[in-house]
Design a protein around this motif. Structure first.
Motif, PDB file in Angstrom:
ATOM      1  N   SER A  81       0.836  -1.215   0.000  1.00  0.00           N
ATOM      2  CA  SER A  81       0.000   0.000   0.000  1.00  0.00           C
ATOM      3  C   SER A  81       0.866   1.259   0.000  1.00  0.00           C
ATOM      4  O   SER A  81       0.459   2.284  -0.561  1.00  0.00           O
ATOM      5  CB  SER A  81      -0.982   0.003   1.175  1.00  0.00           C
ATOM      6  N   ASP A  82       2.068   1.208   0.600  1.00  0.00           N
ATOM      7  CA  ASP A  82       2.964   2.380   0.533  1.00  0.00           C
ATOM      8  C   ASP A  82       3.329   2.680  -0.925  1.00  0.00           C
ATOM      9  O   ASP A  82       3.299   3.831  -1.362  1.00  0.00           O
ATOM     10  CB  ASP A  82       4.272   2.127   1.303  1.00  0.00           C
ATOM     11  N   MET A  83       3.671   1.622  -1.654  1.00  0.00           N
ATOM     12  CA  MET A  83       4.026   1.813  -3.065  1.00  0.00           C
ATOM     13  C   MET A  83       2.814   2.304  -3.853  1.00  0.00           C
ATOM     14  O   MET A  83       2.926   3.209  -4.695  1.00  0.00           O
ATOM     15  CB  MET A  83       4.539   0.495  -3.670  1.00  0.00           C
ATOM     16  N   ALA A  84       1.661   1.704  -3.571  1.00  0.00           N
ATOM     17  CA  ALA A  84       0.433   2.078  -4.275  1.00  0.00           C
ATOM     18  C   ALA A  84       0.096   3.552  -4.048  1.00  0.00           C
ATOM     19  O   ALA A  84      -0.286   4.276  -4.979  1.00  0.00           O
ATOM     20  CB  ALA A  84      -0.721   1.196  -3.796  1.00  0.00           C
ATOM     21  N   VAL A  85       0.265   4.003  -2.811  1.00  0.00           N
ATOM     22  CA  VAL A  85      -0.055   5.399  -2.476  1.00  0.00           C
ATOM     23  C   VAL A  85       0.894   6.357  -3.206  1.00  0.00           C
ATOM     24  O   VAL A  85       0.471   7.403  -3.720  1.00  0.00           O
ATOM     25  CB  VAL A  85      -0.006   5.604  -0.942  1.00  0.00           C
ATOM     26  N   ALA A  86       2.171   5.985  -3.287  1.00  0.00           N
ATOM     27  CA  ALA A  86       3.136   6.853  -3.989  1.00  0.00           C
ATOM     28  C   ALA A  86       2.746   7.011  -5.460  1.00  0.00           C
ATOM     29  O   ALA A  86       2.788   8.118  -6.019  1.00  0.00           O
ATOM     30  CB  ALA A  86       4.542   6.268  -3.860  1.00  0.00           C
ATOM     31  N   ALA A  87       2.359   5.900  -6.091  1.00  0.00           N
ATOM     32  CA  ALA A  87       1.928   5.965  -7.496  1.00  0.00           C
ATOM     33  C   ALA A  87       0.628   6.768  -7.619  1.00  0.00           C
ATOM     34  O   ALA A  87       0.460   7.584  -8.535  1.00  0.00           O
ATOM     35  CB  ALA A  87       1.734   4.557  -8.051  1.00  0.00           C
ATOM     36  N   ALA A  88      -0.285   6.538  -6.680  1.00  0.00           N
ATOM     37  CA  ALA A  88      -1.590   7.209  -6.708  1.00  0.00           C
ATOM     38  C   ALA A  88      -1.442   8.721  -6.589  1.00  0.00           C
ATOM     39  O   ALA A  88      -2.127   9.484  -7.291  1.00  0.00           O
ATOM     40  CB  ALA A  88      -2.472   6.677  -5.585  1.00  0.00           C
ATOM     41  N   ARG A  89      -0.542   9.180  -5.719  1.00  0.00           N
ATOM     42  CA  ARG A  89      -0.377  10.634  -5.539  1.00  0.00           C
ATOM     43  C   ARG A  89       0.044  11.295  -6.850  1.00  0.00           C
ATOM     44  O   ARG A  89      -0.412  12.390  -7.180  1.00  0.00           O
ATOM     45  CB  ARG A  89       0.665  10.914  -4.450  1.00  0.00           C
ATOM     46  N   GLU A  90       0.917  10.614  -7.589  1.00  0.00           N
ATOM     47  CA  GLU A  90       1.344  11.162  -8.892  1.00  0.00           C
ATOM     48  C   GLU A  90       0.176  11.239  -9.867  1.00  0.00           C
ATOM     49  O   GLU A  90       0.011  12.220 -10.583  1.00  0.00           O
ATOM     50  CB  GLU A  90       2.415  10.249  -9.519  1.00  0.00           C
TER      51      GLU A  90
END
Ligand code: UT7
Length: 327
Positions: free
Chosen positions: A53-62
């Motif tokens: 989910s940390d990785m997913a959130v980083a991609a999502a913010r972009e």
């Protein structure tokens, strides 16, 4: 009913790079073999404590920043993953909480490497019916955690990462996701599995010792299935719109093996230059693969308004899918 349109993309890969030379130190392989048989040169590995989910959130913010959409405007979050933060609840609920997207309902889709395209197709239906106006689609997997690092047949192939897309109803007639097509052949389930850790084979000391809670693959069978089905679904999907393969501007395919991509491109007669390739840098990032490739092509300015973009992915199940987009 309006089509769903991708109005923002984003991606994330962890900082730590593992090269083929690094792998040579602990498994019987070589940089030459990996490059020649797969095209992969390096892959990324999540930091200790870093979650899917940390990785997913980083991609999502972009993706949200590109789309100009605030987390609180989201009504749906779908995450394609089979390596969620924990067996229960879904990865998507952690993404929702971390983003502060309190209005969105959130769930995961388990379609392994086809997860990004499956999640996209699910979100597309909610937009098309008008039930949802802003959806976040993510493909994210932390595969280094489910690899048997003694198995050279699999451990050289995969890496960690996440990719995201924001969907909204198209503002212009004819632009957006023209259609998505999903297929499954459960008779092939056994060729790519994580055998232990579920209800069939609960975790025991013995199956942990024998690494049955890690990825197990019949590479040749997966290879054959991938070439056959990605070729066939591309033809099938384009036919629905009266399009030929020569009208495809960009092919965004699951990044598993360069030889698979070459074989598919040859069969569908689309030049390899139209296929975005980044598996040399990331290896196979499972559900993240297509969303990361799409984001890279998008940020490189390759996707022009009106271009026909075809996305295809295939994974354990076997599951596969295709999305046809007029950008
Ligand atoms: O997203 C879907 C997930 N997976 C895939 O898409 C993977 C699909 N499959 C593949 O990409 C390929 O089948 C592999 C890359 C996994 C394997 O390539 P291959 O050309 O099908 O090789 P192979 O399995 O036929 O093995 C050929 C030889 C074997 O040795 P012997 O039996 O001929 O002596 C393997 O043991 O290569 C050996 N080998 C390796 N050697 C060095 C297998 N892996 C390695 C390795 N390094 N990492």
């Amino acid at each position: 009913m309006p089509l769903a349109q991708i109005i923002g993309t984003g991606s994330y890969a962890p900082a730590q790079v593992i090269t083929n030379k690094d792998l040579e130190k602990f498994v019987d392989t070589s940089d030459e073999w990996i490059v020649e048989r797969t095209g992969i040169r390096e892959r990324r590995k999540a930091a200790p404590g870093e979650t899917t989910s940390d990785m997913a959130v980083a991609a999502a913010r972009e993706a949200l920043a590109m789309a100009g959409v605030r987390p609180e405007d989201l009504e749906l979050i779908v995450v394609g993953t089979i390596t969620a933060d924990m067996p229960m609840p879904s990865c998507a609920v952690f993404v929702q909480a971390k983003l502060g997207a309190g209005r969105a309902f959130a769930f995961d889709v388990a379609a392994a490497c086809a997860g990004g395209v499956y999640a996209l197709s699910v979100a597309e239906q909610f937009i098309r019916t008008g039930q949802v106006k802003r959806a976040l689609v993510i493909g994210a997997d932390l595969f280094t955690g489910v690899l048997n690092w003694n198995d050279r047949n699999t451990c050289v192939l995969f890496g960690d990462g996440a990719g995201a897309m924001v969907l909204a109803p198209a503002q212009e007639e004819g632009r957006g996701l023209l259609s998505t097509h999903l297929r499954t052949d459960g008779a092939l389930a056994e060729i790519l599995t994580i055998p232990a850790g579920g209800s069939r084979e609960p975790l025991t000391e013995e199956n942990i010792r024998t690494q049955r809670h890690k990825l197990n693959m019949n590479g040749r069978e997966v290879f054959k299935c991938a070439v056959r089905e990605l070729t066939s679904i591309t033809h099938e999907a384009l036919k629905v719109h009266g399009l030929t393969t020569s009208q495809v501007d960009h092919f965004i395919a699951h990044q598993a093996n360069l030889r698979i991509l070459e074989a598919v491109m040859q069969r569908i007669e689309i030049p390899l230059e139209k296929c975005w390739i980044n598996l040399d840098k990331y290896g196979n990032t499972s559900a993240a693969s297509v969303p990361i490739a799409l984001d890279e092509a998008n940020r490189a300015g390759r996707l022009k308004r009106g271009d026909i973009v075809v996305m295809v992915a295939i994974g354990s199940g076997m599951t596969w899918g295709c999305a046809v987009v007029r950008w």
